[in-house]
Design an enzyme around this catalytic site. Structure first.
Site, PDB file in Angstrom:
ATOM      1  N   ASP A 196      -6.037   8.596 -12.932  1.00 55.92           N
ATOM      2  CA  ASP A 196      -4.967   8.893 -11.919  1.00 55.92           C
ATOM      3  C   ASP A 196      -4.511  10.409 -11.927  1.00 55.92           C
ATOM      4  O   ASP A 196      -5.452  11.247 -12.349  1.00 55.92           O
ATOM      5  CB  ASP A 196      -3.951   7.999 -12.543  1.00 55.92           C
ATOM      6  CG  ASP A 196      -2.963   7.473 -11.141  1.00 55.92           C
ATOM      7  OD1 ASP A 196      -2.124   8.459 -10.910  1.00 55.92           O
ATOM      8  OD2 ASP A 196      -3.315   6.571 -10.491  1.00 55.92           O
ATOM      9  N   ASN A 242       3.143  10.543  -1.610  1.00 57.63           N
ATOM     10  CA  ASN A 242       4.666  10.079  -2.352  1.00 57.63           C
ATOM     11  C   ASN A 242       5.950  10.746  -1.774  1.00 57.63           C
ATOM     12  O   ASN A 242       6.787  10.921  -2.430  1.00 57.63           O
ATOM     13  CB  ASN A 242       4.310  10.621  -3.591  1.00 57.63           C
ATOM     14  CG  ASN A 242       3.385   9.906  -4.554  1.00 57.63           C
ATOM     15  OD1 ASN A 242       3.319   8.521  -4.204  1.00 57.63           O
ATOM     16  ND2 ASN A 242       2.586  10.311  -5.232  1.00 57.63           N
ATOM     17  N   ARG A 288       9.780  15.258  -4.440  1.00 59.20           N
ATOM     18  CA  ARG A 288       9.111  15.396  -5.655  1.00 59.20           C
ATOM     19  C   ARG A 288       8.312  16.803  -5.824  1.00 59.20           C
ATOM     20  O   ARG A 288       7.210  16.705  -6.274  1.00 59.20           O
ATOM     21  CB  ARG A 288       8.095  14.229  -5.566  1.00 59.20           C
ATOM     22  CG  ARG A 288       7.293  13.385  -6.929  1.00 59.20           C
ATOM     23  CD  ARG A 288       6.299  12.786  -6.696  1.00 59.20           C
ATOM     24  NE  ARG A 288       5.951  12.055  -8.058  1.00 59.20           N
ATOM     25  CZ  ARG A 288       4.657  11.615  -8.388  1.00 59.20           C
ATOM     26  NH1 ARG A 288       3.712  11.741  -7.828  1.00 59.20           N
ATOM     27  NH2 ARG A 288       4.627  10.974  -9.591  1.00 59.20           N
ATOM     28  N   ASP A 310       4.973   0.549  -7.153  1.00 63.34           N
ATOM     29  CA  ASP A 310       5.295   1.187  -8.514  1.00 63.34           C
ATOM     30  C   ASP A 310       5.818   0.355  -9.656  1.00 63.34           C
ATOM     31  O   ASP A 310       5.890   0.787 -10.755  1.00 63.34           O
ATOM     32  CB  ASP A 310       5.831   2.504  -8.464  1.00 63.34           C
ATOM     33  CG  ASP A 310       4.987   3.622  -7.850  1.00 63.34           C
ATOM     34  OD1 ASP A 310       3.653   3.440  -8.029  1.00 63.34           O
ATOM     35  OD2 ASP A 310       5.309   4.912  -7.631  1.00 63.34           O
ATOM     36  N   CYS A 345      -2.176   3.933  -1.081  1.00 59.76           N
ATOM     37  CA  CYS A 345      -0.919   3.842  -1.939  1.00 59.76           C
ATOM     38  C   CYS A 345       0.111   4.837  -1.553  1.00 59.76           C
ATOM     39  O   CYS A 345      -0.407   5.860  -0.786  1.00 59.76           O
ATOM     40  CB  CYS A 345      -1.351   4.529  -3.462  1.00 59.76           C
ATOM     41  SG  CYS A 345       0.140   4.473  -4.617  1.00 59.76           S
ATOM     42  N   ASP A 356      22.212 -16.325  41.970  1.00 64.76           N
ATOM     43  CA  ASP A 356      22.757 -14.996  42.437  1.00 64.76           C
ATOM     44  C   ASP A 356      23.917 -14.687  41.236  1.00 64.76           C
ATOM     45  O   ASP A 356      25.006 -15.519  41.237  1.00 64.76           O
ATOM     46  CB  ASP A 356      23.353 -15.295  43.622  1.00 64.76           C
ATOM     47  CG  ASP A 356      24.095 -14.022  44.225  1.00 64.76           C
ATOM     48  OD1 ASP A 356      24.146 -12.825  43.463  1.00 64.76           O
ATOM     49  OD2 ASP A 356      24.867 -14.102  45.283  1.00 64.76           O
ATOM     50  N   TRP A 361      -5.670   6.783  -2.651  1.00 65.26           N
ATOM     51  CA  TRP A 361      -5.170   7.911  -1.698  1.00 65.26           C
ATOM     52  C   TRP A 361      -3.649   7.730  -1.822  1.00 65.26           C
ATOM     53  O   TRP A 361      -3.305   6.689  -1.198  1.00 65.26           O
ATOM     54  CB  TRP A 361      -5.856   7.548  -0.498  1.00 65.26           C
ATOM     55  CG  TRP A 361      -5.362   8.593   0.584  1.00 65.26           C
ATOM     56  CD1 TRP A 361      -4.079   8.843   1.176  1.00 65.26           C
ATOM     57  CD2 TRP A 361      -6.326   9.252   1.350  1.00 65.26           C
ATOM     58  NE1 TRP A 361      -4.175   9.526   2.212  1.00 65.26           N
ATOM     59  CE2 TRP A 361      -5.221  10.268   2.161  1.00 65.26           C
ATOM     60  CE3 TRP A 361      -7.623   9.546   1.415  1.00 65.26           C
ATOM     61  CZ2 TRP A 361      -6.128  11.122   3.242  1.00 65.26           C
ATOM     62  CZ3 TRP A 361      -8.106  10.586   2.393  1.00 65.26           C
ATOM     63  CH2 TRP A 361      -7.365  11.262   2.885  1.00 65.26           C
ATOM     64  N   ASP A 362      -3.070   8.405  -2.367  1.00 68.09           N
ATOM     65  CA  ASP A 362      -1.584   8.410  -2.497  1.00 68.09           C
ATOM     66  C   ASP A 362      -0.905   9.267  -1.319  1.00 68.09           C
ATOM     67  O   ASP A 362      -1.280  10.195  -0.792  1.00 68.09           O
ATOM     68  CB  ASP A 362      -1.355   8.866  -4.088  1.00 68.09           C
ATOM     69  CG  ASP A 362      -0.103   7.964  -4.633  1.00 68.09           C
ATOM     70  OD1 ASP A 362       0.729   7.526  -3.830  1.00 68.09           O
ATOM     71  OD2 ASP A 362      -0.051   8.167  -5.858  1.00 68.09           O
TER      72      ASP A 362
HETATM   73  C1  GLA Z   1       2.629   7.361  -7.155  1.00 75.59           C
HETATM   74  C2  GLA Z   1       1.563   6.371  -7.561  1.00 75.59           C
HETATM   75  C3  GLA Z   1       1.367   5.782  -8.856  1.00 75.59           C
HETATM   76  C4  GLA Z   1       0.639   7.166  -9.505  1.00 75.59           C
HETATM   77  C5  GLA Z   1       1.487   8.225  -9.494  1.00 75.59           C
HETATM   78  C6  GLA Z   1       0.999   9.382  -9.823  1.00 75.59           C
HETATM   79  O1  GLA Z   1       3.791   7.010  -7.742  1.00 75.59           O
HETATM   80  O2  GLA Z   1       2.203   4.925  -6.790  1.00 75.59           O
HETATM   81  O3  GLA Z   1       0.725   4.637  -9.061  1.00 75.59           O
HETATM   82  O4  GLA Z   1      -0.429   7.348  -8.938  1.00 75.59           O
HETATM   83  O5  GLA Z   1       1.949   8.639  -8.159  1.00 75.59           O
HETATM   84  O6  GLA Z   1       1.658  10.826  -9.715  1.00 75.59           O
END
Ligand code: GLA
Length: 725
Positions: free
Chosen positions: A365, A479, A442, A547, A525, A53, A476-477
């Protein structure tokens, strides 16, 4: 039967060869957490619940003042009726009340493991796993909560998730929909997380838990480089090599919360789920809400034991079946060697050079599409820049194929540049809140993946590229993080669903494309490890880890990520020196070993290397090809965490051979005598040192170790290579 209900003890015992997890039912109403740890052959409740309690306690049964929800170790919180610790769900009704009263109703045990509609999760057959579903009901509002536990047969691992169901006649708002909660009746833990930032991901942090709440979280729209959606509770004496760890990893790629509450009576509450900020779900009558799942991994063999389970389970039960045993190609990525400065002539020259060195996959890239000469335009315009590539992607891909390599291409599908045809045509496809400026990151905006039209568009655009049959790999990014999370399409209450619907939209796109093109290798990515989580790994079997490609920084980043992911999942490239991110000069040899410790590749312009360096590259590639099975499918153990001089060590081993890599880090004065113990070789086997031809027993190498010679050089690597006899 691995999962059993004991009617006398009123408990569920989830047990396999290594682990037990026990859930009790109190008063036929409340689920309690009774035990999680090493396998118990039997359970008779020796660890009885503490019934006292206590001051300020509230009691669901007024005459029983020793029974209080606030002091019980629970398997799910309650809401507004006595459990005052941090809750893992909240449901608001049309009267703005949030009180609920979920009580135990029934259970079911099923063979196997069901997929979760629209969400990634661990895969298992009826031979691999068994599932327990426990139904709790709030009979006042006709709400249901289904707690789903899957026990893996061969691993000290379970998964947990929840399905929330509205069986009532009115829509309710799910304000918080946690995936998992449990109360461990112990408080002597350290809190372990993997934290960082862009180019500095996955730093290990270990701190003693203190009274109150400790949490990590993301409200950025993705799991984020700031925190891996992971936490572990660690006993104070646990190390890489021994001791107990209770780990939790979230199979989700969006906003999350992972928190621990050390509460007043010494219980540690753990919970994980979608972050309740920026979240609400309109749960209409007769609908369900499926939460993502949490992987719970127990180790009594330290962090290496924990990692062995994660590595094996993720390789065999998370990634797509096509890739479980498929060797990964050694790639050359054009980014750091070219940035946006691309031309067909230059790329073909680079491809020829790459092929002559043994590269197996040539990845084009960023910079190949629209008017993309800088990062301020063209995202969304996924058609080739004819000035740079007059024969199109197909022309280049054919040439790369003719040279005997596979061809890969970079996309950042979730984004749109303001300077793009796509944005001009569909300004309403970007995430936005009326009257507020669109915040760029960006120089780009985020497409609203919660809209089916946007999902369909991306499926069609990427599908068209893949349908040419010329693309073997897609990077496939993603960012930037999400801002102005809103749109012009959903009604007002649904605006708070957008963060989660974004993730569901992303998963739908990935599910569709990876099902249609199962042999295209997708690399995940997000500026490197910005969305490196088990949700993404379900669709894409490897990730560009960071990166930051500097070998010294990578020794820390890859060390951290290896707690959860095997090397085959971590992209690692040899880049140029001085390194573009930190300016450091490291030997090509060290860069090579560091990259071979992950999913091996290069990211530089081979034309800039001397003939001697090119010969070394050729040797590295040939070596990796010969020992690819070891690096990609062998067992990986950490032997030494990066110290003050950044010295660290790890071991690859399989049935045929073993390679131990010691990274010297910074050269130090008065270098201490260092014997590196292998610890994980087969003690009964003999290992032949391929450099000296000397043979040693595994036991000797494990226990006595090998001398690390004194080398007066920064960033030197010492490698030991044995053949198992
Ligand atoms: C990101 C990715 C990099 C490259 C750049 C391109 O920063 O991590 O590896 O692909 O974009 O713009």
């Amino acid at each position: 039967m691995p999962i059993q209900f004991d009617p006398i003890q009123q408990c569920f015992h989830l047990r396999n060869q290594t682990m037990s997890y026990i859930i009790g039912i109190e008063k036929e109403a409340y689920l309690t957490h009774r035990y999680w740890g090493e396998k118990l052959p039997t359970y008779h409740g020796s660890n009885a619940l503490q019934m006292v309690d206590r001051g300020f306690a509230t009691n669901p049964f007024p005459e029983e003042r020793t029974f209080s929800l606030n002091a019980l170790p629970l398997e799910t919180s309650t809401q507004g009726n006595g459990d005052h610790r941090v809750a893992n769900y909240q449901i608001r009704n049309s009267k703005n009340h949030t009180v609920t009263n979920f009580l135990y109703d029934s259970y079911q045990i099923k063979k196997g493991k069901e997929a979760i509609p629209g969400l990634p999760s661990l895969r298992a057959t009826t031979d691999d796993a068994e599932t327990l579903e426990i139904v709790l009901k709030d009979t006042i509002q006709q709400l249901e909560m289904r707690l789903i536990y899957t026990l893996f047969e061969n691993y000290p691992m379970i998964t947990r998730r929840v399905v929330y169901t509205n069986n009532g006649s009115q829509t309710v708002a799910l304000e918080n929909a946690g995936s998992m909660l449990l109360d461990l009746s112990d408080c002597e833990f350290d809190f372990l997380t993997l934290d960082g930032s862009h180019t500095n991901e996955a730093n290990l942090n270990r701190q003693k838990i203190r009274p109150g709440i400790q949490k990590i979280e993301s409200t950025r729209g993705t799991s984020s480089p700031q925190h891996q959606p992971f936490l572990a509770l660690v006993e104070p004496t646990t190390s890489e090599f021994q001791g107990s760890v209770y780990a939790f990893h979230f199979v989700y790629s969006g906003n999350f919360i992972a928190q621990v509450e050390l509460e007043q009576y010494g219980t540690t509450r753990v919970q994980m789920g979608i972050h309740p900020d920026h979240f609400e779900w309109q749960l209409a009558p007769n609908t369900h809400f499926y939460t993502p799942e949490v992987v719970l991994n127990y180790s009594n063999a330290g962090f290496n034991g924990l990692s062995q389970t994660f590595h094996q389970v993720y390789q065999q039960h998370l990634i797509a079946p096509t890739w479980q045993k498929e060797a990964r190609p050694i790639l050359l990525n054009t980014w750091e060697g070219n940035y946006f400065d691309l031309s067909e002539e230059k790329l073909i020259a680079q491809a020829k050079k790459a092929a002559s060195l043994g590269i197996e996959l040539f990845v084009l890239d960023d910079g190949w599409f629209g008017k993309r000469n800088h990062d301020d335009s063209s995202l969304g315009d996924w058609f080739v820049n004819q000035e740079k590539l007059p024969h199109g992607i197909e022309g280049l891909a054919k040439e790369v194929h003719r040279l005997g390599m596979k061809f890969g291409l970079w996309f950042e599908p979730e984004m749109v540049s303001k300077q793009s045809d796509l944005f001009k045509a569909h300004p309403d496809w970007a995430l936005q809140v009326p009257n507020y400026p669109l915040t760029e990151g960006r120089r780009q905006l985020v497409l609203d993946l919660s809209q089916p039209a946007v999902q369909d568009y991306l499926i069609a655009v990427l599908g068209d590229h893949l349908a040419t049959g010329q693309i073997d790999y897609i990077k496939w990014d993603m960012n930037r993080h999400l801002t102005e999370v809103g749109n012009l399409f959903f009604n007002t209450p649904q605006q708070k669903e957008i963060s989660h619907r974004y993730v569901l939209g992303l998963y739908r796109i990935l599910e569709t494309l990876t099902t249609q093109y199962p042999h295209c290798l997708f690399e995940n990515c997000s500026s490197g490890g910005g969305r490196f989580d088990p949700g993404m790994m379900y669709y894409m079997p490897q990730t560009w880890t960071s990166d930051n490609s500097d070998a010294l920084c990578r020794s820390v980043i890859q060390y951290g990520y290896s707690y959860l992911y095997p090397p085959i999942m971590m992209g690692a490239h040899v880049s140029s020196a001085p390194n573009h991110q930190v300016g450091r000069l490291t030997p090509l040899e060290t860069r090579g070993w560091m990259a071979m410790s992950g999913n091996f590749g290069y990211e530089l312009d081979f034309e800039t290397l001397s003939p001697e360096e090119l010969a070394e590259v050729q040797q590295q590639i040939a070596f990796y090809q010969k020992h690819r099975q070891l690096f990609q499918f062998g067992q990986f153990y950490r032997l030494q965490a990066p110290d003050a001089y950044f010295a660290s060590a790890w071991l690859f081993t399989n049935e045929e051979e073993a390679i131990a890599i010691y990274f010297n880090g910074l050269s130090r004065p008065a270098m201490p005598t260092k014997y590196l113990k292998m610890r994980y070789l087969d003690p009964a086997a003999t290992y032949l040192d391929l450099a000296t031809n000397e043979a040693f027993s595994g036991a000797e190498l494990n226990q006595a170790g090998v001398l690390i010679p004194r080398v007066k050089r920064d960033f030197h690597t010492q490698v030991f290579h044995w053949k198992k006899q």
